[in-house]
Design an enzyme around this catalytic site. Structure first.
Site, PDB file in Angstrom:
ATOM      1  N   ASP A  98       0.852  -1.178   0.000  1.00 35.17           N
ATOM      2  CA  ASP A  98       0.000   0.000   0.000  1.00 35.17           C
ATOM      3  C   ASP A  98       0.895   1.238   0.000  1.00 35.17           C
ATOM      4  O   ASP A  98       1.911   1.279   0.687  1.00 35.17           O
ATOM      5  CB  ASP A  98      -0.877  -0.004   1.258  1.00 35.17           C
ATOM      6  N   ASP A 199      -3.270   4.508  -2.343  1.00 33.27           N
ATOM      7  CA  ASP A 199      -4.394   4.996  -1.546  1.00 33.27           C
ATOM      8  C   ASP A 199      -4.893   6.354  -2.056  1.00 33.27           C
ATOM      9  O   ASP A 199      -4.087   7.275  -2.235  1.00 33.27           O
ATOM     10  CB  ASP A 199      -3.906   5.140  -0.103  1.00 33.27           C
ATOM     11  N   GLU A 254      -6.337   3.619  -6.089  1.00 37.64           N
ATOM     12  CA  GLU A 254      -7.663   3.705  -5.472  1.00 37.64           C
ATOM     13  C   GLU A 254      -8.194   5.086  -5.837  1.00 37.64           C
ATOM     14  O   GLU A 254      -7.646   6.102  -5.404  1.00 37.64           O
ATOM     15  CB  GLU A 254      -7.563   3.539  -3.957  1.00 37.64           C
ATOM     16  N   HIS A 328     -10.980  -3.827   2.787  1.00 37.62           N
ATOM     17  CA  HIS A 328     -11.044  -3.479   4.213  1.00 37.62           C
ATOM     18  C   HIS A 328     -11.974  -2.301   4.491  1.00 37.62           C
ATOM     19  O   HIS A 328     -12.167  -1.942   5.644  1.00 37.62           O
ATOM     20  CB  HIS A 328      -9.628  -3.163   4.701  1.00 37.62           C
ATOM     21  N   ASP A 329     -12.512  -1.677   3.443  1.00 42.23           N
ATOM     22  CA  ASP A 329     -13.418  -0.537   3.625  1.00 42.23           C
ATOM     23  C   ASP A 329     -14.875  -0.903   3.366  1.00 42.23           C
ATOM     24  O   ASP A 329     -15.756  -0.038   3.458  1.00 42.23           O
ATOM     25  CB  ASP A 329     -13.048   0.593   2.648  1.00 42.23           C
TER      26      ASP A 329
END
Ligand code: NOJ
Length: 560
Positions: A98, A199, A254, A328-329
């Site tokens: 990430d 991210d 993302e 994870h969101d």
């Protein structure tokens, strides 16, 4: 089209905090991940994406980084990381890290310096503005609730934070910031990692005058007002030229607020920016028109189909899709578009897997998805941890949109914590995740839903995912085939075809617990079944059973 390794890949996402604890402190760690790499390999994926493992005060569980070149003590050491990387490579697994560079932690040394004075050499690493009429410089809201501007007493100026107050946004317009970020990326790539998941990378370039936007129910303009800013593509192209193009990587941006047109630049097959993007449109298909995500779900299958199909068709041959239901969101997909009751959980999990894995793009599997893990039965706010869910809940609760009880019921369906409960390995205490007390509770269904049970049973969700992944590795039509949606208006069935050279697939998925009549297209009558989630498929199927998924294959030349 030049073929790339990541077009054939399936990626497994690990949320390290919740994957495997090795030292009994209740928090997952790198040594735990290393011990589970053979499990991941057995699933058949070839790439692993790790959510952040860098040093962080954990205001947003590692998405607030205070040192990009150090490992969070809870997770272990740099030696643990090097060992994990070597072991992964030995097993043929690539590691994607990430990259969180829209913002840092406020405890990062750059920000500690930056806030000291207006003339500090690091001042311009972040985004500082004078108050406007004695208040915030604009009405921009934080993704976690409240204003995106925080007044800093020391200098009487506001800094921008699109996420928490402890996540100040970096100023990408400052070339020194870009130099630092690119150098840091290169340092990790020299270590031998295989790519980055970036991210909220669509937010890095902001309009310098921060124009007010339309206020939402929470009272502020959405943080997405910052998406796809004026220098976005210029900065990514610079990153590509200076760093990415020197290696053979998987990069996925993302991209909150990305449109199809924008995605054609971000993920263009010419390789000038990134390999692919995570778009959000299909994840927003069930949002409440007024309150957005943190409200009741509005399930609309034709709308979901329209969105996914548009991305499939429009990017074909131009840019590359990524495919995901979970991360994870997001709440767990089987509890969202499937049915997590004992009766339908496995069937609907397999149906959803089929629907996604037969599309064009690189599929992502989030830890536990391959077991059909479900949302958690939260009963109080105290059990929860997630800054975004709690922040948004409070904001809307305080504005009178729901009572506490209604809010908890809503978070049971919507909270990011649903994805973050510990991985369910077996039926021993704490599901084999830790010998201590887990940082988030283990889902009470772990005695039934766990990896050990699933691996031992041939008809499990795990083995079904294994087959889906193996099919992608074996068949070009699944990787490259052109996509066409059939039955766009159907309320229950998601039906599409994939075509590549002489091969054609017909994918049929029932999104409901009711049997639905369906007439097979003429050309598929008598064709063979490639995969399905019921043991037998009647010849010339006329009814699609509850949560059934079936894929037919044929040769267009008529040989099959
Ligand atoms: C997106 C990440 O996926 C999410 O978990 C995080 O809270 C925000 N970006 C801020 O970094």
């Amino acid at each position: 089209m030049e073929k790339k390794w990541w077009q054939k890949s399936v990626v497994y996402q690990i949320y390290p905090r919740s994957f495997q604890d090795s030292n009994g402190d209740g928090i997952g760690d790198i040594a735990g991940i290393t011990s589970r790499l053979p499990y991941i390999r057995e699933l058949g994926v070839d790439t692993v994406w790790l959510s952040p493992i860098y040093q962080s005060p954990n205001d947003d569980n590692g998405y607030d980084i205070s040192d990009y070149q150090a490992i969070m003590a809870d997770f272990g050491t740099m030696e643990d990381f090097d060992e994990m990387l070597a072991k992964a490579h030995e097993l043929g697994l690539k590691i994607v890290m990430d990259l969180v560079v829209n913002h840092t932690s406020d405890e990062h040394r750059w920000f500690v310096e930056s806030r000291k004075s207006k003339d500090n050499p690091y001042r311009d690493y972040y985004i500082w503005r004078e108050p406007k009429n004695g208040a915030e410089p604009s009405n921009w809201g934080s993704c976690f609730g409240g204003s995106a501007w925080q007044l800093d007493e020391a200098t009487g100026m506001y800094f921008l934070h699109l996420f928490s107050k402890k996540q100040p946004d970096l100023n990408w317009d400052n070339p020194a910031v870009r130099d630092e970020v690119f150098e840091m990326m290169d340092w990790w790539l020299q270590k031998g990692i295989d790519g980055f998941r970036m991210d909220v990378i669509s937010l890095i370039s902001k309009e310098p005058d921060f124009p007010d936007g339309e206020a939402e129910a929470g009272g502020y303009a959405s943080f997405q007002i910052a998406a796809n800013g004026p220098h976005e593509h210029e900065y990514l192209q610079e990153m590509n030229r200076r760093v990415l193009s020197k290696y053979d990587l998987l990069t996925v941006g993302e991209c909150a607020g990305v449109t199809l047109e924008e995605a054609k630049s971000y993920a263009n097959l010419d390789g000038s920016e990134l390999s692919m993007v995570f778009q959000f449109e299909h994840m927003e298909a069930d949002f409440d028109p007024e309150l957005g995500r943190y409200a009741a779900q509005h399930k609309d299958i034709p709308k979901l189909k329209e969105i996914l199909s548009r991305w499939e068709v429009e990017l074909d041959g131009i840019a590359w899709n990524s495919l995901y239901w979970n991360n994870h969101d997001q709440p767990r997909i089987v509890s969202r578009y499937g049915d997590d009751s004992d009766e339908w959980r496995e069937l609907s999990a397999k149906m959803l897997g089929t629907c996604l894995h037969m599309m064009q793009g690189t599929p992502y599997v989030f830890q536990g998805e391959e077991l059909g893990m479900t949302n958690f039965p939260w009963t109080s706010l105290e059990q929860m941890n997630d800054i975004e869910s709690l922040g948004n809940y409070r904001q809307l609760h305080d504005r009178g949109y729901y009572t506490e009880e209604e809010g908890i019921a809503m978070l049971r369906k919507r909270s990011r914590d649903n994805a973050r409960t510990p991985m369910q390995w077996d039926d021993s205490p704490q599901a084999g995740f830790t010998a201590g007390t887990p940082w988030l509770p283990v889902n009470p269904n772990y005695t039934r839903v766990n990896a050990k049970e699933q691996m031992a049973r041939e008809d499990s969700v795990f083995h079904y995912y294994q087959k889906l992944i193996a099919l992608r590795k074996a068949m070009d039509v699944i990787v490259y085939g052109h996509y066409r949606l059939l039955e766009p208006e159907h309320e229950a069935l998601f039906v599409y075809t994939r075509t590549w050279e002489e091969d054609e697939l017909l994918v049929i998925c029932n999104f409901t617990d009711k049997a639905v009549p369906y007439t097979l297209p003429e050309e598929f009558r008598g064709s063979s079944v490639l995969i399905g989630n019921y043991p037998q498929v009647p010849e010339n199927l006329q009814t699609v059973r509850p949560y059934e998924a079936v894929v037919f294959q044929r040769k267009t030349s008529g040989l099959c």
